[in-house]
Each structure stands twice: as structure tokens, then as C-alpha cells.
Write a protein that holds these residues in place. Structure first.
Motif, PDB file in Angstrom:
ATOM      1  N   ARG A  15       0.881  -1.177   0.000  1.00  0.00           N
ATOM      2  CA  ARG A  15       0.000   0.000   0.000  1.00  0.00           C
ATOM      3  C   ARG A  15       0.911   1.219   0.000  1.00  0.00           C
ATOM      4  O   ARG A  15       1.086   1.897   1.008  1.00  0.00           O
ATOM      5  CB  ARG A  15      -0.890   0.015   1.244  1.00  0.00           C
ATOM      6  N   ASP A  16       1.541   1.484  -1.124  1.00  0.00           N
ATOM      7  CA  ASP A  16       2.573   2.514  -1.205  1.00  0.00           C
ATOM      8  C   ASP A  16       1.976   3.929  -1.208  1.00  0.00           C
ATOM      9  O   ASP A  16       1.079   4.236  -1.997  1.00  0.00           O
ATOM     10  CB  ASP A  16       3.407   2.330  -2.475  1.00  0.00           C
ATOM     11  N   LYS A  17       2.514   4.766  -0.328  1.00  0.00           N
ATOM     12  CA  LYS A  17       2.183   6.187  -0.285  1.00  0.00           C
ATOM     13  C   LYS A  17       3.290   6.899   0.476  1.00  0.00           C
ATOM     14  O   LYS A  17       3.973   6.297   1.299  1.00  0.00           O
ATOM     15  CB  LYS A  17       0.847   6.446   0.432  1.00  0.00           C
ATOM     16  N   MET A  18       3.456   8.180   0.221  1.00  0.00           N
ATOM     17  CA  MET A  18       4.345   8.986   1.046  1.00  0.00           C
ATOM     18  C   MET A  18       3.760   9.042   2.459  1.00  0.00           C
ATOM     19  O   MET A  18       2.535   8.976   2.642  1.00  0.00           O
ATOM     20  CB  MET A  18       4.491  10.388   0.478  1.00  0.00           C
ATOM     21  N   LEU A  19       4.611   9.158   3.455  1.00  0.00           N
ATOM     22  CA  LEU A  19       4.158   9.101   4.844  1.00  0.00           C
ATOM     23  C   LEU A  19       3.073  10.139   5.154  1.00  0.00           C
ATOM     24  O   LEU A  19       2.122   9.852   5.888  1.00  0.00           O
ATOM     25  CB  LEU A  19       5.344   9.296   5.789  1.00  0.00           C
ATOM     26  N   VAL A  20       3.201  11.328   4.602  1.00  0.00           N
ATOM     27  CA  VAL A  20       2.223  12.384   4.913  1.00  0.00           C
ATOM     28  C   VAL A  20       0.891  12.153   4.208  1.00  0.00           C
ATOM     29  O   VAL A  20      -0.085  12.861   4.497  1.00  0.00           O
ATOM     30  CB  VAL A  20       2.777  13.782   4.564  1.00  0.00           C
ATOM     31  N   SER A  21       0.828  11.201   3.289  1.00  0.00           N
ATOM     32  CA  SER A  21      -0.421  10.875   2.596  1.00  0.00           C
ATOM     33  C   SER A  21      -0.984   9.521   3.004  1.00  0.00           C
ATOM     34  O   SER A  21      -2.072   9.142   2.582  1.00  0.00           O
ATOM     35  CB  SER A  21      -0.200  10.876   1.075  1.00  0.00           C
ATOM     36  N   MET A  22      -0.265   8.779   3.833  1.00  0.00           N
ATOM     37  CA  MET A  22      -0.646   7.420   4.184  1.00  0.00           C
ATOM     38  C   MET A  22      -1.784   7.424   5.204  1.00  0.00           C
ATOM     39  O   MET A  22      -1.771   8.181   6.168  1.00  0.00           O
ATOM     40  CB  MET A  22       0.575   6.684   4.765  1.00  0.00           C
ATOM     41  N   SER A  23      -2.771   6.566   4.978  1.00  0.00           N
ATOM     42  CA  SER A  23      -3.886   6.454   5.914  1.00  0.00           C
ATOM     43  C   SER A  23      -3.545   5.465   7.031  1.00  0.00           C
ATOM     44  O   SER A  23      -2.591   4.683   6.935  1.00  0.00           O
ATOM     45  CB  SER A  23      -5.143   5.974   5.193  1.00  0.00           C
TER      46      SER A  23
END
Length: 306
Positions: free
Chosen positions: A105-113
Motif C-alpha cells: 500500500r505505497d504512499k508517502m508518509l504524509v499521505s498514508m492512511s
């Protein structure tokens, strides 16, 4: 490689596709009886209704091997226990656990749920622990009953866990924890005849080829027919050897494997030291820290960092 694991019973999790599939086929080719575990999930962990494990079992049986399908969720406490019990009930024993299941579930940390974080940590880290715990309990009981087995656990870390990877904070954290869990378990399970090692593989899988066009092109088989360094089958020989009785003196280690390259990776260890012999004053630490960092090895760059 034939015969190196003759008669041994092996569980491979996440064995329906990719690297896990190659592990299952390679263990069967080496004489092992294989429990092929896969829940048929999509790349993001969602249910697909597919049954890739059945296809792997059919391949093994077609070549004269012995294998069964298992669809338990490795991160479910009862499911992981059932998977271990199923191996023992079907084949009469368990000798090797290869934990490979996972998704992204790749996302930048500030966008990760929160769910992005929790779900990846659950399947990768809790899944590794749950399987290790129930397999370890079985081997402990065997040892206490006077039937110590030459048992093996091979965990799956990642270069992302060892060095970091931009946009994969959840995955990197889980894989780093798996590397440390490997070292911890090697110490705790040694008395029961169990060795515990980990691999950090680099190969072409659904995870890597989904990471964008540039990565997919880098991972593609060579057009000229030369050695395919990204073939997931390149990873399995090391795992098969680590699962065999021959690897009895190797434990608590993390190996990187890519193509024809195998290397051992050292984890956290004390490097440069300064000892004042008394409490430091914050004002005097600046030049001391500068000296320490100047003498210490430079950290490996995070994957994807600019």
C-alpha cells in the motif's frame, strides 16, 4: 539440488505467485513435501477469488511431487495456527517454514492512511510473527518430547527494510522489523533445534512491476536472451539450501540475493565510540558527534532518495 530436502515438510506462505511460487516448486524439486499457502489476494491485499495455490500444487504433483493447498490468513492468529497444524496432520511433521506472504500500500508518509499502515504491518510483520510463534511452539513441544527436529525458518525482509525506500514507509518499517525479529528468534529458538534466517530478495514480482513504468522496464527480461537477473527463480536456491539440514550452522543472518549475487548484510552494531567517563554537557557534544560521524561508515542511501 535434487534430494537436498528429501522427505522434509515445508510450508511456504504467499506461494501462489512470484517468488513464493518459485520457492514451492524448488522445494518440491529438492524432495520436500510442500504446503502451498496463498489466500489469492490482489496486490493491495484485497480478495480476488483466484486460487493460484491450486495451480502450483498441480504443477508439483504433475512432476511427481507431493503438495497440498492451504488458504489460511497468516496474520490471523487461529489461521496461522491452523496452517501449522494442517502441515503436521497431512504430512505427519513440519521441518521448514518459509514466510513470504505480503502486499503493498505505497504512499508517502504524509499521505498514508491509518489503514494503509495497519494492513501492511499486519500482513508482513504480524504474519511473520504468527507463523513463527505457532511453528516454534510445535518444535518446542517436539524437543521436550525428545524428538528435536532439524528445523528451519526463512523470513522475507527487503532492501526497503534494510535501507529504506521513498514512498514505502509502512512496508520498509515492517521489513526492517522482520530482519530484527529474525535475529531475536534465532537466539530464542536455538535450544529447540531451529535456525532462523532471512532473505532480502530483488526480483521481478507483481510488487516490483507495479511500481511504475521505469521500474517495470528495469525488471523486464533481457531481450537478447542473456541471464535474466530479475527472474524470481534466482532467489529460491538460497532459500532451499537454508531450509536443508546442510545449513545447520547458519542462523540469525540476513542475506541479500539478486540474480547470481548472494551477500550477507550486517544489522545494527556499535561503530565509533567516545567515552567521557562522566555525564556530557550538551554544549560540548557538537564536536564530539562531528568526530564520531566523520569516522563512521556512511549510511547506505535510501532507495528513491534524491
Amino acid at each position: 539440488m535434487s534430494g537436498i530436502n528429501e522427505g522434509r515438510v515445508v510450508i511456504v506462505t504467499g506461494a501462489g505467485r512470484g517468488i513464493g511460487r518459485e520457492h514451492a516448486l524448488a522445494f518440491a524439486a529438492s524432495g520436500a513435501k510442500v504446503v502451498v499457502n496463498d489466500i489469492g489476494a490482489g496486490l493491495d491485499g484485497s480478495a480476488t477469488g483466484d486460487s493460484p495455490a491450486e495451480q502450483v500444487v498441480a504443477e508439483i504433483v504433475a512432476t511427481g511431487g507431493d503438495a497440498v493447498v492451504n488458504g489460511d490468513d497468516v496474520a490471523d492468529w487461529a489461521g496461522s495456527e491452523n496452517l501449522v497444524n494442517s502441515a503436521v496432520e497431512h504430512f505427519g511433521a513440519l521441518d521448514v517454514l518459509v514466510s513470504n506472504a505480503g502486499f503493498l500500500r505505497d504512499k508517502m508518509l504524509v499521505s498514508m492512511s491509518e489503514n494503509d499502515w495497519d494492513d501492511v504491518i499486519r500482513v508482513h510483520l504480524k504474519g511473520h510473527f504468527s507463523m513463527l510463534r505457532h511453528a516454534g511452539a510445535y518444535w518446542r513441544a517436539q524437543a521436550k518430547a525428545g524428538s528435536t527436529r532439524s528445523a528451519r525458518i526463512i523470513n522475507t525482509s527487503s532492501g526497503a527494510g534494510l535501507y529504506g525506500s521513498v514512498g514505502q514507509g509502512n512496508y520498509a518499517a515492517a521489513k526492517a522489523a522482520i530482519a530484527q525479529l529474525t535475529i531475536q528468534a534465532a537466539s530464542e529458538l536455538a535450544g529447540y533445534g531451529v535456525t532462523v534466517n532471512a532473505i532480502a530478495p530483488s526480483a521481478r514480482t507483481r510488487m516490483t512491476t507495479s511500481a511504475g513504468e521505469a521500474m517495470a522496464a528495469q525488471m523486464a527480461p533481457p531481450a537478447d536472451g542473456s541471464f535474466d537477473t530479475m527472474d524470481p527463480a534466482n532467489v529460491s536456491p538460497l532459500v532451499v539450501w537454508l531450509g536443508s539440514p546442510e545449513s545447520a550452522n547458519v542462523t540469525g543472518r540476513v542475506f541479500e540475493v539478486e540474480g547470481g549475487k548472494v551477500s550477507v548484510t550486517d544489522g545494527w552494531q556499535r561503530s565509533v565510540l567516545r567515552d567521557k567517563g562522566s555525564r556530557w554537557d550538551p554544549a560540548e557534544l557538537g564536536p564530539v558527534i562531528a568526530e564520531i560521524l566523520a569516522e563512521a561508515p556512511a549510511p547506505f542511501p535510501v532507495y528513491g532518495a534524491r
